[in-house]
Design a protein around this motif. Structure first.
Motif, mmCIF file in Angstrom:
data_model
loop_
_atom_site.group_PDB
_atom_site.id
_atom_site.type_symbol
_atom_site.label_atom_id
_atom_site.label_comp_id
_atom_site.label_asym_id
_atom_site.label_seq_id
_atom_site.Cartn_x
_atom_site.Cartn_y
_atom_site.Cartn_z
ATOM 1 N N VAL A 1 -88.840 55.027 99.071
ATOM 2 C CA VAL A 1 -88.335 54.873 97.456
ATOM 3 C C VAL A 1 -88.007 53.632 97.222
ATOM 4 O O VAL A 1 -87.461 52.646 97.848
ATOM 5 N N THR B 1 -92.105 62.706 91.570
ATOM 6 C CA THR B 1 -92.760 62.704 90.492
ATOM 7 C C THR B 1 -92.693 63.419 89.295
ATOM 8 O O THR B 1 -93.655 63.277 88.072
ATOM 9 N N GLU C 1 -82.859 55.563 83.650
ATOM 10 C CA GLU C 1 -84.020 56.590 83.450
ATOM 11 C C GLU C 1 -84.270 56.643 82.161
ATOM 12 O O GLU C 1 -83.260 56.926 81.431
ATOM 13 N N TYR D 1 -88.817 49.541 90.951
ATOM 14 C CA TYR D 1 -89.369 50.080 89.793
ATOM 15 C C TYR D 1 -88.312 50.192 88.519
ATOM 16 O O TYR D 1 -87.299 50.710 88.778
ATOM 17 N N THR E 1 -90.915 54.090 84.511
ATOM 18 C CA THR E 1 -92.092 54.683 85.336
ATOM 19 C C THR E 1 -91.755 55.776 85.903
ATOM 20 O O THR E 1 -90.510 55.946 86.362
ATOM 21 N N TRP E 2 -92.692 56.751 86.449
ATOM 22 C CA TRP E 2 -92.582 57.768 87.054
ATOM 23 C C TRP E 2 -93.055 57.370 88.459
ATOM 24 O O TRP E 2 -93.897 56.405 88.526
ATOM 25 N N PRO F 1 -91.729 56.332 92.025
ATOM 26 C CA PRO F 1 -91.370 54.935 92.356
ATOM 27 C C PRO F 1 -91.850 54.766 93.915
ATOM 28 O O PRO F 1 -91.167 54.624 94.963
ATOM 29 N N GLY G 1 -86.916 52.149 85.105
ATOM 30 C CA GLY G 1 -86.633 53.566 84.647
ATOM 31 C C GLY G 1 -87.778 53.981 83.969
ATOM 32 O O GLY G 1 -87.599 55.424 83.511
ATOM 33 N N ASN H 1 -86.845 51.325 94.694
ATOM 34 C CA ASN H 1 -85.893 51.269 93.313
ATOM 35 C C ASN H 1 -86.033 50.260 92.744
ATOM 36 O O ASN H 1 -85.165 49.860 91.728
ATOM 37 N N TYR I 1 -88.973 60.832 85.157
ATOM 38 C CA TYR I 1 -89.049 59.359 85.178
ATOM 39 C C TYR I 1 -88.101 59.013 86.390
ATOM 40 O O TYR I 1 -87.128 59.476 86.796
ATOM 41 N N ASN I 2 -88.253 57.490 86.661
ATOM 42 C CA ASN I 2 -87.480 57.083 87.900
ATOM 43 C C ASN I 2 -86.078 56.926 87.553
ATOM 44 O O ASN I 2 -85.594 56.447 86.580
ATOM 45 N N GLY J 1 -84.078 53.393 89.107
ATOM 46 C CA GLY J 1 -84.789 51.957 89.073
ATOM 47 C C GLY J 1 -83.638 50.930 88.632
ATOM 48 O O GLY J 1 -82.712 50.939 88.623
#
Length: 974
Positions: free
Chosen positions: A936, A248, A259, A940, A944-945, A947, A942, A938, A251-252, A255
């Motif tokens: 996780v 967290t 990122e 989501y 977003t934070w 995932p 990039g 994936n 950022y993702n 994704g």
């Protein structure tokens, strides 16, 4: 079976006595259990002598000898909770197999009830569970779940003062009234301790943050006819910050898109006269050098494709909290006074005070031109850029500017108590018992929320960046900003000058006078004595939410040259004002009818009536239950009846309330070719649109009604073993529903492309509740105007159906010189969950429509306890079933590329207890033994934070708790 179940209860009590130094033998434990009612109260001695075999259990008002009845009951003791690695009553209940639904909690730092804790039983709404403390209704939490629903918070229950918790899945309104649709949870507090007891616990997380300290004390004493228990608990917990967890802190990184750093210094072009495509405009001649020291030196020039360049950091998510900074004090006392053998007075008081702090970080701590130009969705006209262009500016505040996010946390203070006074006894030498009691609950909440002051903040940026307003263009304000000045830090002193705190107050209260008469030997039937219980209740209740007046006010921002705009005093924050009260009465009757030796019928009925203003809201419910025992080790059981939930006080009396939120404009994004996995590439004008929402109460709402039934089997094939399986069904009508803004926006898009018939009721509602500005054409594509407002009303039109299985297994055995073993397991599985918004629409299968539900379909747990002499140890495993990934939820299907389900999440807890001396127990508990992170996701993007779905999972990791329990004296009490 009865003998086996009693033996199992005794063995379990011994097994899970992680901090109990003294153990009762089987005879004492059974007698103690039999002589207490469902509230844990000791009955008058004459009654005990007369009815030693009978016990009033949660789920029936009539004392009986059977432990298993037509009503499934799950019991969790306080010692079991500790041995299984749980740190609170809320955590134990939330991780139980029946709690399959997604719920908001402390990770939702931008919600209305971050400091409260609750659960969803079998995926049903959180307000559909009836919570009792010692058999009496718990007061409602003053805050509203999701800004709309009244509910109960279980965060204030002192774990060290709890004896056990009874859970009754399925509708229970015929005995307990409103709210008992999904089930009933009865929290039974301790009524006696053997000796003065002190318990000390310290905990910490292996990955940092969340250190906690807890100390409790309890003692019982007797003075003649007076007996009393007094206890207190204090606990303090430090927060876990998002930066403390790699999952967290940024950022993702894996994704569906690269990122992408936060947009801390952003200049955006939405539309230009020269035909320039919308995108980011980088106006910093120093290439972010002036702000490079921010975010710990990670603020640099960034790029988003295809939008353009800006200044940002990958580490801004870390400024928020994952858990609360909390301090909590509880006090409790239980008292009885025996006037004579037939009359006993009693009085209980449970008190809770808490201080809790949290922050959402930079996600809601920023400035943008939308402060005062909301009529243009944050855009202004600059005639000097590209021959004239719609522009937007945005600046997210770094920790170095705010003076550290730890110093600007929002705070909530809760002060609540529950007081009960009464008398119970027997009418002479008859078989009639009575209980007359009065209960008052009171809960006050003070909310100190960190705020951005729109006027001072806009004045600061008008002076330093925007300059005076030069006029208007097509309704948009005209400015010629100093763009280079945008890329300069704000000093902590200046930041403090345009921020502050709002202070809001909310409270709930409830008064109840309750009288009950019971006769467990009313007349003889072939299977034994029939029993009856009659209850009359009356009382009133109230709710008052009084936000800081400035949350409801506007302020005027002066941009010079005679141009002023009205904007909310506190920018980007909503409030839910409202106040109301109502009186009520209810009558309940229950009959226990042993028709044959093997067959018992239980019949109950209840009538509730609420006076709301000049009208009434009334409803009757009933339940018929059958218990059939073809032989001692087998019970077949079933129940059929009705349940209901009266409209909540907030449903009825919430005043028109505005709130501000952001939503994706799926329709315009879709017309521009952005949907599904590439929605993050939609132009910012439509990707995240701030809108003004409106909702309000409705005094004309009707009760939510339900038809409920269960059937099941309990089998005890050998001594100390029990297996139970129950099938549960709910058919719920007239459900109160507040529309989802995101759902309405998505419905509007699906209606636009024809996935949903444009003439359907769903489409008509979506089109009518979304307010937009004038439309425009972009690159030959006709677009609708910007979303400016969304109305999310409450209506009595929804329906819901749920079918579920709930199973339990318990087994205890002696292993000779090696001690004892106890196994326990539970399993829940949702077989059906459908939801219907409106009568004209087809029901939605929530198990196959991930856009509507992200609940767990199944949950299972099991524990194994070994004990020998001074040692005991428990291994506990909890398996959370599969859930939809983000993309499946976003697209509402499992067929598009990238959609799917996440794998099961399995957590292990362990504990070991050692008693080095008679009066001392020392234990080590480890939660999340293998430091398992959420599966996780994936899918989501990039941008977003975190995932993972924060309403289902947490990234807290492995936790350790050291606990010591000491009993003074010889353990005989005083």
């Amino acid at each position: 079976m009865i003998k086996s179940k009693l033996s199992m209860a005794v063995v379990a009590a011994l097994a899970f006595g992680a901090t109990s130094v003294y153990a009762q033998d089987a005879q004492t434990a059974a007698s103690s259990t039999q002589q207490q009612d469902q509230n844990g109260n000791q009955a008058p001695s004459a009654k005990n002598a007369k009815k030693l075999e009978a016990v009033t259990v949660t789920g029936s008002l009539i004392p009986q000898t059977q432990i298993e009845t037509a009503t499934p009951v799950i019991t969790i003791t306080a010692d079991q909770m500790k041995a299984r690695g749980f740190t609170s009553v809320a955590q134990a209940l939330q991780q139980a197999s029946f709690a399959t639904g997604s719920v908001q909690g402390m990770q939702d730092t931008n919600s209305f009830t971050t400091t409260a804790e609750t659960l969803s039983m079998f995926g049903l709404p959180v307000g559909f569970v009836k919570y009792l403390v010692d058999g009496r209704p718990m007061g409602s939490f003053p805050g509203l779940y999701n800004g709309s629903d009244t509910f109960n918070s279980i965060s204030g229950i002192p774990m060290d003062l709890v004896d056990h918790v009874d859970i009754l899945p399925g509708g229970q309104s015929s005995l307990y009234g409103s709210d008992a649709i999904a089930g009933v949870i009865n929290i039974v507090l301790k009524k006696h301790v053997d000796a003065p007891t002190i318990d000390v616990r310290y905990g910490w997380y292996g990955d940092g943050g969340g250190a906690s300290r807890r100390i409790s004390f309890a003692d019982s004493f007797t003075l003649g006819k007076w007996t009393s228990l007094v206890g207190a608990q204090f606990e303090s917990t430090q927060p876990i910050w998002r930066r403390d967890r790699s999952l967290t802190s940024t950022y993702n990184t894996h994704g569906t898109s690269p990122e992408t750093a936060s947009r801390d210094y952003l200049v955006l072009t939405a539309y230009s006269n020269d035909g320039t495509k919308p995108g980011y405009q980088f106006m910093d001649p120093n290439n972010c050098a002036n702000v490079s020291s921010q975010w710990g030196g990670t603020e640099t020039k960034q790029h988003r494709t295809p939008q353009g360049d800006y200044c940002g950091s990958f580490y801004t998510p870390g400024a928020g909290t994952l858990t609360l900074d909390s301090k909590q004090v509880n006090a409790y006392t239980h008292n009885t006074f025996d006037i004579n053998d037939n009359v006993q007075l009693y009085g209980d008081l449970l008190y809770n005070y808490s201080e809790k702090k949290f922050t959402n970080g930079s996600s809601t701590t920023w400035w943008g031109t939308s402060v005062a130009t909301t009529q243009g969705a944050g855009y202004f006209w600059d005639p000097t850029v590209h021959g004239g262009s719609l522009m937007l500016l945005q600046h997210g505040f770094a920790p170095e500017e705010v003076g550290g996010y730890r110093n600007i946390m929002s705070k909530e203070y809760e002060n609540s108590y529950m007081l009960t006074l009464g008398a119970r006894g027997t009418f002479g030498q008859s078989n009639w018992d009575y209980d007359l009691g009065f209960t008052h609950s009171d809960d006050k909440l003070i909310d100190r929320s960190f705020q951005r002051l729109a006027g001072p903040m806009e004045a600061y940026f008008s002076k330093h960046v925007l300059g005076p307003q030069l006029g208007t263009y097509s309704g948009y304000p005209v400015f010629e900003p100093n763009y280079a000045a945008m890329y300069n830090p704000v000093s902590p002193t200046d930041f403090k000058g345009f921020t502050g705190y709002s202070t809001s107050h909310a409270k709930t209260w409830d008064n109840m006078l309750r009288g009950q008469v019971t006769n467990s030997s009313l007349f003889a039937l072939p299977g034994g004595d029939a029993g009856v219980a009659v209850v009359l209740e009356g009382g009133n209740q109230g709710w008052d939410s009084t936000p800081d007046p400035r949350l409801m006010q506007n302020t005027t921002v002066d941009y010079g040259n005679g141009f002023t705009y009205s904007t909310p005093y506190y920018w980007g924050t909503s409030a839910t004002p409202g106040a109301g009260h109502r009186s009520r009465y209810a009558a309940t009757t229950e009959f226990k009818l042993p028709l044959l030796q093997q067959l018992t019928m239980d019949v109950s009925g209840r009538y509730d009536s609420y006076k709301v203003g000049s009208g009434t809201v009334s409803h009757g419910t009933y339940m018929i239950g059958l218990e059939y025992r073809p032989f001692d080790s087998l019970l077949l059981r079933g129940r059929y009846g009705t349940a209901f939930k009266v409209p909540t006080l907030s449903d009825e009396f919430q005043r028109p309330s505005n709130y501000y939120n952001s939503v994706t404009d799926y329709l315009n994004c879709g017309r521009l070719g952005f949907s599904g996995a590439n929605i993050a590439k939609c132009p910012s004008l439509y990707e995240s649109v701030q809108f003004k929402g409106t909702t309000m109460g409705n005094p004309a709402l009707k009760p939510i009604t339900a038809t409920v039934w269960t059937y099941g089997v309990v089998w005890a094939p050998v001594e100390r073993m029990s297996v139970s399986v129950d099938y549960l069904h709910w058919n719920i009508s007239n459900e109160v529903n507040q529309m989802s803004a995101d759902g309405l926006s998505n419905d509007e898009y699906l209606c636009d492309i024809g996935t949903i018939a444009p003439t359907s009721e769903t489409c008509k509602v979506a089109f009518s509740l979304i307010q937009r500005g004038p439309g425009r054409t972009q690159n030959g594509i006709a677009l609708l105007g910007n979303i400016s407002g969304i109305t999310t009303p409450k209506v009595n039109v929804s329906r819901e159906q749920v079918n579920a299985i709930n199973a339990h297994f318990d087994y205890g055995m002696e292993i000779g010189a090696y001690g004892k073993l106890v196994w326990a397991a539970s399993y829940s599985d949702l077989l059906k969950h459908s939801y219907q918004d409106y009568p004209q629409d087809a029901p939605i299968d929530l198990l196959r429509h991930p856009g509507w539900s992200t609940d767990f379909k199944s949950k299972a747990n099991a524990s194994l306890t070994w004990m020998k002499d001074k040692w005991s140890t428990t291994l506990y495993v909890n398996r959370y079933g599969r859930t939809p990934n983000y993309l499946a939820s976003h697209l509402d299907n499992y067929t598009d590329k990238g959609t799917g389900r996440l794998g099961a999440w399995t957590l292990w807890n362990a504990s070991v207890t050692y008693n080095p001396m008679k009066n001392l127990g020392i234990s080590l508990q480890v939660s999340n033994l293998f430091n398992k992170m959420p599966p996780v996701d994936n899918s989501y993007p990039g941008t977003t934070w975190g995932p993972y779905n924060s309403d289902n999972y947490n990234p807290y990791g492995r936790a350790f708790y050291l606990e010591a329990n000491y009993k003074f004296g010889n353990g005989s009490g005083s």
